[in-house]
Design an enzyme around this catalytic site. Structure first.
Site, PDB file in Angstrom:
ATOM      1  NE  ARG A  33      38.137  77.208  25.568  1.00 31.18           N
ATOM      2  CZ  ARG A  33      38.061  77.110  24.229  1.00 31.18           C
ATOM      3  NH1 ARG A  33      39.137  76.896  23.513  1.00 31.18           N
ATOM      4  NH2 ARG A  33      36.904  77.263  23.615  1.00 31.18           N
ATOM      5  CD  GLU A 178      25.513  79.349  21.725  1.00 28.57           C
ATOM      6  OE1 GLU A 178      25.271  78.499  22.595  1.00 28.57           O
ATOM      7  OE2 GLU A 178      26.650  79.788  21.513  1.00 28.57           O
ATOM      8  CE  LYS A 220      26.142  81.372  24.643  1.00 25.06           C
ATOM      9  NZ  LYS A 220      26.678  80.624  25.790  1.00 25.06           N
ATOM     10  CB  SER A 262      32.705  85.931  24.516  1.00 24.85           C
ATOM     11  OG  SER A 262      33.259  84.669  24.785  1.00 24.85           O
ATOM     12  N   GLY A 263      32.386  84.308  21.630  1.00 26.03           N
ATOM     13  CA  GLY A 263      32.756  83.906  20.274  1.00 26.03           C
ATOM     14  C   GLY A 263      34.187  84.129  19.825  1.00 26.03           C
ATOM     15  N   GLY A 264      35.097  84.385  20.750  1.00 24.32           N
ATOM     16  CA  GLY A 264      36.490  84.598  20.352  1.00 24.32           C
ATOM     17  C   GLY A 264      36.936  86.046  20.489  1.00 24.32           C
ATOM     18  NE  ARG A 293      35.641  80.855  22.779  1.00 24.26           N
ATOM     19  CZ  ARG A 293      35.434  80.850  21.479  1.00 24.26           C
ATOM     20  NH1 ARG A 293      36.475  80.787  20.650  1.00 24.26           N
ATOM     21  NH2 ARG A 293      34.217  80.910  20.969  1.00 24.26           N
TER      22      ARG A 293
HETATM   23  P1  13P Z   1      32.089  81.657  24.094  1.00 27.55           P
HETATM   24  O1  13P Z   1      31.654  82.810  24.954  1.00 27.55           O
HETATM   25  O2  13P Z   1      33.496  81.199  24.391  1.00 27.55           O
HETATM   26  O3  13P Z   1      31.814  81.874  22.650  1.00 27.55           O
HETATM   27  O4  13P Z   1      31.224  80.411  24.548  1.00 27.55           O
HETATM   28  C1  13P Z   1      29.885  80.583  24.736  1.00 27.55           C
HETATM   29  C2  13P Z   1      29.182  79.350  24.366  1.00 27.55           C
HETATM   30  O5  13P Z   1      28.482  78.780  25.156  1.00 27.55           O
HETATM   31  C3  13P Z   1      29.349  78.863  22.998  1.00 27.55           C
HETATM   32  O6  13P Z   1      28.402  77.891  22.732  1.00 27.55           O
END
Ligand code: 13P
Length: 341
Positions: A33, A178, A220, A262-264, A293
């Site tokens: 980042r 998650e 999550k 959010s995953g990208g 992100r």
């Molecule tokens: P993102 O929202 O960027 O996917 O990150 C969330 C997260 O904690 C991934 O483990």
């Protein structure tokens, strides 16, 4: 274990209109980042960057329920010597901690990963609790591709998630469970929904076998969404409908809240998708965000590693937090983004 207390924390983490800031990038991930904003990946820069978010008073008080920290950050102090954990608590949010130790290749499962970090977890959790953490996060990664995922990978990761969750609850820490199905491939939304359903069913089965109390967890998950390289991109409405259908089929109503990764997805897509789900309404759990992100890309860009840009970065962070907070209530509108721009 005091389940009432765990439940109170889980409910607060996913309270109406509030969501989680995932600021738990490992030192390697935050380097990526920082590279994008030409900022050196030093301990002080990591601290300064995270401190500016934790000092964004409006966002932290009104829109952010909790912050997931990386091990380095939970022990760090702000420039003026205040522990960062105290900044978060004073702002009205709950400190949390990423406790998995990343992934390793899973033997006999080419291309698949297993999340590690269980062995000394009980001892680490006790230390994190003393340092103020009231929830934790463990991320399992499932990739979609030719011949994968395998049942072996899904099962091993679900089992590890359940072992982690049980250890957390024994330490009076709410586990964020998650299981992330990646959106990297060229698969369509239906394949993502089918794989995610399989992963969630295995995960809840393992949580049951490990006697994890669902009232004291936060799930999550990823959304049901087309792969980034898919030729068919599903609309926000389709993402919302298919994600809600999938969750209703897999997630017991005893779970207080679901906070998506959010995953990208782009910032605005992540907001629009969450909003569209909450507009459907009538759900047994609160649906909110636990974005990394999608909350931080804008403030990182505005900051660019420069002290002079702190106020601009805080404004950008506040804006995204507010937009996602509205989405968690099903009250977001595209116009609100345009007005801010
Ligand atoms: P993102 O929202 O960027 O996917 O990150 C969330 C997260 O904690 C991934 O483990």
């Amino acid at each position: 274990m005091n389940l009432d207390e765990l439940n109170k924390v889980a409910v607060a983490m996913t309270a109406n209109g509030k969501g989680i800031l995932a600021a738990d990038e490992s030192t390697g991930t935050i380097k990526k980042r920082f590279d994008a904003i030409a900022t050196e990946n030093t301990e002080d820069n990591r601290r300064d960057y995270r401190e500016l978010m934790f000092r964004t008073a409006e966002a932290m008080k009104n829109h952010i329920s909790g912050v997931i920290l990386y091990d380095e950050t939970i022990w760090q102090t702000a420039k003026d010597g205040t522990p960062l954990v105290d900044l978060i608590k004073k702002a009205g949010a709950i400190p949390g901690i990423k406790v998995d130790e990343g992934t390793k290749p899973l033997p006999n499962c080419p291309g698949e990963l297993i999340t590690i970090g269980l062995d000394k977890l009980a001892d680490r959790l006790a230390k994190y609790y003393d340092q103020g953490a009231r929830f934790a996060k463990w991320r399992a990664v499932i990739d979609i591709g030719a011949g994968i995922p395998s049942h072996a990978a899904i099962h091993a990761n679900a089992h590890a998630l359940a072992r982690y969750a049980a250890l957390c609850q024994a330490a009076q820490i709410v586990p964020i469970v998650e299981p992330e199905v990646l959106m990297d491939g060229d698969h369509d939304i239906d394949r993502c929904a089918a794989v995610t359903e399989w992963v969630l069913k295995e995960t809840f089965q393992e949580l049951y076998y490990n006697k994890v109390a669902l009232e004291g967890i936060v799930l999550k998950p990823n959304m049901a969404i087309s792969g980034k390289k898919s030729s068919k991109k599903a609309s926000a409405q389709e993402v919302a409908e298919k994600t809600v259908k999938m969750l209703k089929n897999c997630v017991p109503g005893a779970v207080p809240g679901i906070a998506f990764l959010s995953g990208g997805q782009s910032d605005e897509e992540a907001t629009a998708h969450l909003d569209a789900m909450n507009k459907i309404g009538g759900l047994p759990w609160h649906l909110t965000f636990s974005y990394g992100r999608a909350l931080q890309a804008a403030p990182q860009k505005a900051w660019g590693g420069k002290e002079a840009n702190v106020a601009a970065a805080q404004a950008a962070f506040n804006h995204r937090a507010k937009m996602n907070s509205l989405a968690a209530l099903g009250q977001w509108k595209t116009d609100l983004e345009k007005k801010a721009a």
